[in-house]
Write a protein that holds these residues in place. Structure first.
Motif, short mmCIF file in Angstrom:
data_model
loop_
_atom_site.label_atom_id
_atom_site.label_comp_id
_atom_site.label_asym_id
_atom_site.label_seq_id
_atom_site.Cartn_x
_atom_site.Cartn_y
_atom_site.Cartn_z
N PRO A 1 0.81 -1.23 0.00
CA PRO A 1 0.00 0.00 0.00
C PRO A 1 0.84 1.28 0.00
CG PRO A 1 -0.84 -1.57 1.61
CD PRO A 1 0.45 -2.13 1.11
N MET A 2 2.01 1.23 0.64
CA MET A 2 2.86 2.42 0.73
C MET A 2 3.90 2.49 -0.38
SD MET A 2 1.36 3.78 3.18
CE MET A 2 2.42 5.23 3.17
N ALA A 3 3.82 1.59 -1.34
CA ALA A 3 4.81 1.58 -2.43
C ALA A 3 4.69 2.85 -3.26
CB ALA A 3 4.60 0.36 -3.31
N PRO A 4 5.80 3.57 -3.50
CA PRO A 4 5.74 4.71 -4.41
C PRO A 4 5.53 4.25 -5.85
CG PRO A 4 8.00 4.32 -3.69
CD PRO A 4 7.14 3.38 -2.91
N VAL A 5 4.65 4.93 -6.55
CA VAL A 5 4.41 4.67 -7.98
C VAL A 5 4.99 5.85 -8.74
CG1 VAL A 5 2.67 4.27 -9.76
CG2 VAL A 5 2.31 3.38 -7.44
N TRP A 6 6.04 5.58 -9.50
CA TRP A 6 6.78 6.66 -10.19
C TRP A 6 6.43 6.61 -11.67
CZ3 TRP A 6 10.50 8.61 -13.51
CH2 TRP A 6 11.09 9.83 -13.13
N ILE A 7 5.84 7.68 -12.19
CA ILE A 7 5.43 7.76 -13.58
C ILE A 7 6.49 8.52 -14.37
CG2 ILE A 7 3.57 8.38 -15.17
CD1 ILE A 7 2.59 6.57 -12.96
N MET A 8 6.97 7.92 -15.45
CA MET A 8 7.93 8.62 -16.30
C MET A 8 7.32 9.93 -16.81
SD MET A 8 10.99 7.57 -17.09
CE MET A 8 12.04 6.14 -16.86
N PRO A 9 8.03 11.06 -16.69
CA PRO A 9 7.47 12.33 -17.16
C PRO A 9 7.36 12.36 -18.68
CG PRO A 9 9.78 12.58 -16.55
CD PRO A 9 9.38 11.19 -16.15
N SER A 10 6.42 13.18 -19.17
CA SER A 10 6.21 13.37 -20.60
C SER A 10 6.64 14.78 -21.00
CB SER A 10 4.73 13.17 -20.96
OG SER A 10 4.27 11.90 -20.57
N VAL A 11 6.74 14.98 -22.31
CA VAL A 11 7.02 16.32 -22.83
C VAL A 11 5.74 16.96 -23.34
CG1 VAL A 11 8.29 17.62 -24.59
CG2 VAL A 11 9.40 15.74 -23.40
N GLY A 12 4.84 16.15 -23.87
CA GLY A 12 3.59 16.67 -24.41
C GLY A 12 2.68 15.54 -24.82
N SER A 13 1.61 15.87 -25.52
CA SER A 13 0.60 14.88 -25.88
C SER A 13 1.16 13.73 -26.71
CB SER A 13 -0.54 15.56 -26.65
OG SER A 13 -1.29 16.39 -25.79
N TYR A 14 2.10 14.03 -27.60
CA TYR A 14 2.62 12.99 -28.49
C TYR A 14 4.10 12.69 -28.24
CZ TYR A 14 -1.85 13.59 -30.70
OH TYR A 14 -3.20 13.64 -30.93
N PHE A 15 4.57 13.07 -27.06
CA PHE A 15 5.95 12.73 -26.68
C PHE A 15 5.88 12.30 -25.22
CE2 PHE A 15 10.26 12.74 -25.68
CZ PHE A 15 11.05 13.00 -26.79
#
Length: 540
Positions: A231-245
């Protein structure tokens, strides 16, 4: 390495009448001394009781488990003995497939790996169909309430969370750990998939000026997304540059190492789209275009993704006309994937069974007896014209046929032309020649299976020494693995995002001109491909 979750050994003095420091304060004090990096150490409310009890039960000495977050350290558990495994999952959140690895954060060891089809396909094979499904009610809701969430978006999020949980349970079982022992998750996917995973409105992604709801997600915990991990696991989302990147391409840049290179390199990742990045440690420029579907199986009738039963290799001996092919998994053929399609079309060109336009030559006008015999065996006339029958002629019957029709060839020529036009347009934007490149990194299943020489024969990739090309497999997944293992990689992602220039091809006239010139094999300008045999369209 500075992983996203780590264990730190502590040995605190026992409390007494002359030292009445509270248990958790005592633990924080010794951890502050042990870490000695000036960062704050917080204890989330849900963890306070368990951490305090475990700390006291261990007689105030043992191993603290900490989440290494951007805002500081987060103390989430305590053990008397050092945990032999700190499991974390890296996930490539693909539009059509999910692929994941389970890692031991102590040493980077891969504990298990697996993949599943993305169950969202039931709601649409492509991103635009899913955005439409996720915004059906939203488009009818005016004015839009701040707390409104479209039922279609709820459906798509529920489906992807279930699929991720299924894959998590599969990997945990292979590694003989409980899903709750998985202490972190990193997710790499395109911008739309990241929105659907988090249940965030994707409405504006496909509407001019194409602005997503977010590019960088804040810290999220496993329990907030109803994941079966800790439950306490961090979920790290890769950042984006924009809608199609999206974050998947940031992962590719990270995995390729090009952002550290003093010399200029190119990254090519072909999936639903062809995404290309050019640059070095000082600058990066990127673009994306629709060159991928024919190579993924989205256009060719017998096309399929690279998986068991897909024909991945084809050769035709130019002297004896002996035909060979190989399937992934060495099982009966079901279809043909991108690498097999490239091999086949290159072989048909080199044996002069198709002309420079990618059109089948008429077997009735063939003068060479060996070639004529081969063409009569494999080229058949059907309702839609000439077709090349690769398999299923006699022994396996029609139900096992893998056939390349003229319409498939035409789609292949368009895809290869788009690919080369993307590459040349990008190079021209920075005033470089292909010969200036130190390396071309080819990612994904396309890169893993492709024969660069055959791609050059078709005019899909530039005519360069084979040593210039390097395949790195699933770069989206590899980047997700790196950010779990090292804080420096997570910081580098932010640096990459801030240094990229994005080139929009949809309004680029130069791209359209180059696309037209590339719709021949290998090209209308033979000087661009000096090592490739050139045949006249009328040559026998």
């Amino acid at each position: 390495m500075k992983p996203i979750v780590c264990s730190v050994q502590v040995d605190a003095p026992a409390p007494g009448l002359h030292d009445n420091t509270a248990d958790l304060d005592r633990l924080q004090q010794v951890l502050t001394q042990a870490l000695d990096d000036g960062r704050s150490i917080g204890i989330p409310y849900p963890c306070m009781t368990a951490v305090a009890r475990n700390f006291r039960a261990a007689k105030f000495a043992g191993w603290a488990l900490l989440n290494n977050l951007e805002q500081g350290w987060e103390l989430v558990d305590f053990f008397e003995e050092s945990p032999p495994v700190i499991a974390a999952m890296a996930l490539d959140l693909g539009t059509t497939h999910l692929e994941a690895t389970l890692l031991n954060l102590h040493n980077g060891e891969i504990l298990s790996q697996g993949n599943l089809e993305n169950a969202q396909i039931a709601y649409g094979a492509d991103i635009l169909s899913r955005i439409h499904h996720a915004t059906t009610k939203r488009r009818q809701q005016k004015p839009l309430a701040a707390d409104f969430k479209d039922p279609g978006l709820d459906e798509l999020q529920g489906v992807i969370i279930t699929a991720i949980n299924d894959l998590t349970i599969l990997l945990a079982g292979q590694a003989e750990v409980s899903p709750k022992e998985i202490r972190a998750l990193s997710v790499s996917g395109n911008t739309t998939m990241a929105h659907l995973f988090l249940g965030l409105d994707p409405y504006h992604i496909c509407r001019e000026p194409y602005i997503p709801l977010f590019n960088r997600a804040q810290s999220i915990r496993g329990e907030q997304l109803q994941l079966v991990i800790s439950p306490m696991a961090p979920v790290w989302i890769m950042p984006s540059v924009g809608s199609y990147f999206g974050g998947d391409l940031i992962s590719g840049i990270l995995a390729s190492g090009m952002a550290h290179s003093e010399e200029t390199r190119m990254l090519i990742d072909v999936g639903t789209n062809a995404e290309v990045v050019l640059g070095n440690s000082e600058w990066l420029i990127a673009c994306a275009g629709a060159a991928g579907p024919a190579l993924e199986g989205g256009v060719a009738k017998m096309g399929m993704r690279a998986g068991p039963g897909a024909i991945e290799f084809v050769s035709i001996d130019p002297d004896t006309y002996e035909l060979e092919y190989r399937t992934i998994g060495d099982v009966a053929p079901k279809g043909i994937c991108g690498s097999g399609l490239i091999d086949l079309v290159a072989a048909l060109y080199l044996t002069r069974m198709i002309d420079i336009r990618g059109k089948f030559r008429d077997p009735d006008t063939e003068q060479d007896p060996l070639r004529a015999a081969f063409m009569r065996e494999h080229l058949v006339r059907r309702d839609d014209g000439l077709c090349f029958v690769l398999t299923g002629i006699s022994a396996t019957g029609l139900e096992a046929e893998v056939v390349l029709a003229q319409i498939d060839l035409d789609a292949m020529i368009r895809s290869k032309a788009a690919m080369y036009a993307i590459l040349t347009t990008l190079m021209n934007q920075v005033g470089l020649e292909f010969s200036d490149l130190k390396e071309i990194v080819v990612a994904g299943a396309f890169g893993r299976h492709i024969n660069p020489q055959n791609a050059m024969t078709l005019g899909m990739l530039p005519d360069l020494p084979i040593s210039v090309y390097r395949a790195i497999g699933n770069s989206s997944l590899h980047g997700a693995e790196q950010v779990l293992l090292d804080d420096d990689a997570r910081q580098e992602c932010e640096k990459i995002v801030s240094s990229i220039t994005y080139l929009e091809l949809n309004v680029n006239q130069e791209f359209m001109i180059r696309f037209s010139g590339a719709r021949f094999i290998p090209h209308t300008d033979p000087s661009l491909f000096p090592s490739i045999p050139q045949f006249s369209s009328m040559e026998e």
